[in-house]
Design an enzyme around this catalytic site. Structure first.
Site, short mmCIF file in Angstrom:
data_model
loop_
_atom_site.label_atom_id
_atom_site.label_comp_id
_atom_site.label_asym_id
_atom_site.label_seq_id
_atom_site.Cartn_x
_atom_site.Cartn_y
_atom_site.Cartn_z
N ALA A 29 0.87 -1.17 0.00
CA ALA A 29 0.00 0.00 0.00
C ALA A 29 0.91 1.22 0.00
O ALA A 29 2.04 1.17 0.52
CB ALA A 29 -0.87 -0.02 1.25
N GLY B 228 0.80 -4.97 1.34
CA GLY B 228 -0.39 -5.18 0.53
C GLY B 228 -0.11 -5.92 -0.77
O GLY B 228 -0.99 -6.60 -1.30
N GLU C 87 -0.08 -9.47 0.15
CA GLU C 87 -1.46 -9.86 0.48
C GLU C 87 -2.30 -10.11 -0.77
O GLU C 87 -3.09 -11.05 -0.81
CB GLU C 87 -2.11 -8.78 1.35
CG GLU C 87 -1.47 -8.72 2.73
CD GLU C 87 -1.99 -7.57 3.56
OE1 GLU C 87 -1.73 -6.40 3.19
OE2 GLU C 87 -2.66 -7.81 4.57
N GLU D 216 4.72 -4.69 7.70
CA GLU D 216 3.91 -3.63 8.32
C GLU D 216 4.33 -3.31 9.74
O GLU D 216 4.27 -2.16 10.18
CB GLU D 216 2.42 -4.04 8.32
CG GLU D 216 1.75 -3.96 6.97
CD GLU D 216 1.86 -5.25 6.16
OE1 GLU D 216 2.72 -6.09 6.50
OE2 GLU D 216 1.10 -5.41 5.20
N1 DAK Z 1 4.62 3.32 -0.67
C1 DAK Z 1 4.97 4.48 -1.26
N2 DAK Z 1 6.10 4.64 -1.97
C2 DAK Z 1 6.90 3.59 -2.07
C3 DAK Z 1 6.60 2.32 -1.50
C4 DAK Z 1 5.39 2.22 -0.75
N3 DAK Z 1 4.98 1.07 -0.19
N4 DAK Z 1 7.61 1.47 -1.76
C5 DAK Z 1 8.50 2.17 -2.51
N5 DAK Z 1 8.07 3.43 -2.71
C6 DAK Z 1 8.73 4.50 -3.46
C7 DAK Z 1 9.87 5.11 -2.67
O1 DAK Z 1 9.38 6.06 -1.77
C8 DAK Z 1 10.68 5.75 -3.80
O2 DAK Z 1 10.04 6.94 -4.22
P1 DAK Z 1 10.81 8.37 -4.18
O3 DAK Z 1 11.22 8.55 -2.78
O4 DAK Z 1 11.97 8.16 -5.12
O5 DAK Z 1 9.79 9.34 -4.65
C9 DAK Z 1 10.52 4.73 -4.93
O6 DAK Z 1 9.35 3.99 -4.62
C10 DAK Z 1 11.69 3.77 -5.05
O7 DAK Z 1 11.88 3.17 -3.77
P2 DAK Z 1 13.30 3.18 -3.02
O8 DAK Z 1 14.11 4.37 -3.41
O9 DAK Z 1 13.02 3.00 -1.57
O10 DAK Z 1 13.95 1.88 -3.64
P3 DAK Z 1 14.98 0.88 -2.95
O11 DAK Z 1 15.43 -0.05 -4.02
O12 DAK Z 1 16.02 1.66 -2.17
O13 DAK Z 1 14.12 0.06 -1.87
C11 DAK Z 1 12.16 -1.16 -1.08
C12 DAK Z 1 13.05 -0.78 -2.28
C13 DAK Z 1 10.95 -1.94 -1.64
C14 DAK Z 1 12.96 -2.10 -0.15
C15 DAK Z 1 11.74 0.10 -0.33
O14 DAK Z 1 11.16 1.02 -1.27
C16 DAK Z 1 10.72 -0.17 0.73
O15 DAK Z 1 11.04 -0.63 1.80
N6 DAK Z 1 9.46 0.18 0.44
C17 DAK Z 1 8.37 0.04 1.40
C18 DAK Z 1 7.93 -1.42 1.44
C19 DAK Z 1 6.85 -1.65 2.49
O16 DAK Z 1 7.05 -1.40 3.68
N7 DAK Z 1 5.72 -2.09 2.03
C20 DAK Z 1 4.56 -2.35 2.89
C21 DAK Z 1 3.75 -1.13 2.93
S1 DAK Z 1 2.56 -1.25 4.25
C22 DAK Z 1 -4.43 -1.50 6.47
C23 DAK Z 1 -4.57 -1.51 5.08
C24 DAK Z 1 -3.50 -1.83 4.29
C25 DAK Z 1 -2.27 -2.12 4.87
C26 DAK Z 1 -2.14 -2.13 6.23
C27 DAK Z 1 -3.22 -1.84 7.04
N8 DAK Z 1 -5.54 -1.13 7.30
C28 DAK Z 1 -6.61 -0.43 6.74
C29 DAK Z 1 -5.54 -1.62 8.67
C30 DAK Z 1 -1.14 -2.36 4.01
C31 DAK Z 1 0.08 -1.97 4.45
C32 DAK Z 1 1.24 -1.98 3.56
O17 DAK Z 1 1.22 -2.46 2.44
#
Ligand code: DAK
Length: 254
Positions: A62, A107, A110, A130
């Site tokens: 997400a 997400g 998921e 998360e």
């Molecule tokens: N959201 C927004 N932007 C993201 C992103 C994300 N999940 N993942 C990557 N990006 C963006 C980065 O911000 C960056 O954008 P700029 O800063 O350049 O504008 C671009 O994509 C490239 O990413 P990186 O520069 O970070 O690239 P790296 O190769 O260094 O790293 C990475 C890749 C995948 C390891 C890193 O980007 C990362 O850790 N991303 C976050 C992954 C993550 O934590 N995903 C889970 C998200 S939480 C709920 C409903 C839904 C959910 C939960 C609860 N409720 C209603 C209760 C769902 C939650 C999630 O999915």
């Protein structure tokens, strides 16, 4: 944006937001819901493949930037929309296949878990990170990861937020196979499934979805009933007759 390409009876759905590693914001998730809803009801489509654009990510989760501004009510609506997308993938009356071509985090993992079958490229990374953001999986991860990999594995991954590479994902049953290029494998399976009887596939998906819940005896009874009912279909006659006549079956979905 969401792209939908058709190859005969197979629909290829691509999440394309590469500047954010295909993370899902409100617009993209809404578009995905709408496209999947259309494909679910389209009888010309007999199998659906979900993938991410580019070679870095399936869906990196997400959109954290979008989520960081949400209040309680909005977060609940956001969770409901993700659940709706997951349920479409899980319950639409045709097989869904995730081609996990890179990061499938939060997400993204998921939605892959909501698909019937998952294939991964060798550079794939999957997980539910998360907890590292102070939140929990909100689109089915607390339930479906346990259904796919078992509760012990699921708890370790969800509690620690640790990501797994493609080989480990395969070892723990999170993906069915590792293959490069992953889309080729997913399309190949989808085209094979598109040749099967839509009636038989629809029923077997509905029954398999009951396997890990509800009453076991009632589920077996439902299987028996469906099995019997299928014998009134032209597809069952055709499939068994083709075997006896030593030829390939030609299913019509009737
Ligand atoms: N959201 C927004 N932007 C993201 C992103 C994300 N999940 N993942 C990557 N990006 C963006 C980065 O911000 C960056 O954008 P700029 O800063 O350049 O504008 C671009 O994509 C490239 O990413 P990186 O520069 O970070 O690239 P790296 O190769 O260094 O790293 C990475 C890749 C995948 C390891 C890193 O980007 C990362 O850790 N991303 C976050 C992954 C993550 O934590 N995903 C889970 C998200 S939480 C709920 C409903 C839904 C959910 C939960 C609860 N409720 C209603 C209760 C769902 C939650 C999630 O999915």
């Amino acid at each position: 944006m969401i792209r939908v390409d058709r190859e005969d009876a197979v629909a290829l759905v691509t999440v394309d937001r590469q500047d954010a590693l295909n993370a899902l914001d409100l617009l993209t998730l809404t578009m995905l819901r709408d496209e999947l809803s259309g494909l679910a009801g389209n009888d010309d489509v007999r199998a659906v493949v979900l993938t991410g654009a580019g070679d870095r990510a399936f869906i990196a989760g997400a959109d954290i930037k979008y989520m960081s501004g949400l209040g309680v009510e909005e977060a609940m609506a956001w969770g409901a929309l993700g659940h709706e997308v997951g349920r479409l993938l899980e319950t639409m009356p045709k097989p869904t296949i995730a081609a996990v071509n890179g990061f499938a985090l939060g997400g993204g993992c998921e939605l892959a878990l909501a698909c019937d079958i998952r294939y991964a490229s060798s550079n794939a990374k999957l997980g539910q990170p998360e907890v590292n953001l102070g939140i929990i999986p909100g689109w089915g991860g607390t339930q479906r990861l346990a259904r796919v990999c078992g509760l012990g594995v699921a708890k370790e991954l969800v509690f620690t937020g640790r990501t797994v590479d493609a080989d480990e994902a395969h070892r723990i049953g999170l993906v069915n196979a590792v293959h490069d290029p992953v889309l080729e494998k997913a399309r190949e399976t989808a085209h094979v499934l598109a040749t099967k009887s839509v009636l038989a596939l629809r029923l077997v998906k509905r029954l398999a979805n009951r396997a890990l819940g509800g009453d076991h005896a009632a589920n077996l009874a439902a299987e028996g009933e469906a099995f019997g009912e299928l014998f009134s279909s032209a597809d069952a006659k055709e499939g068994m007759t083709a075997f006896v006549e030593k030829r390939e079956p030609r299913f019509t979905g009737r």
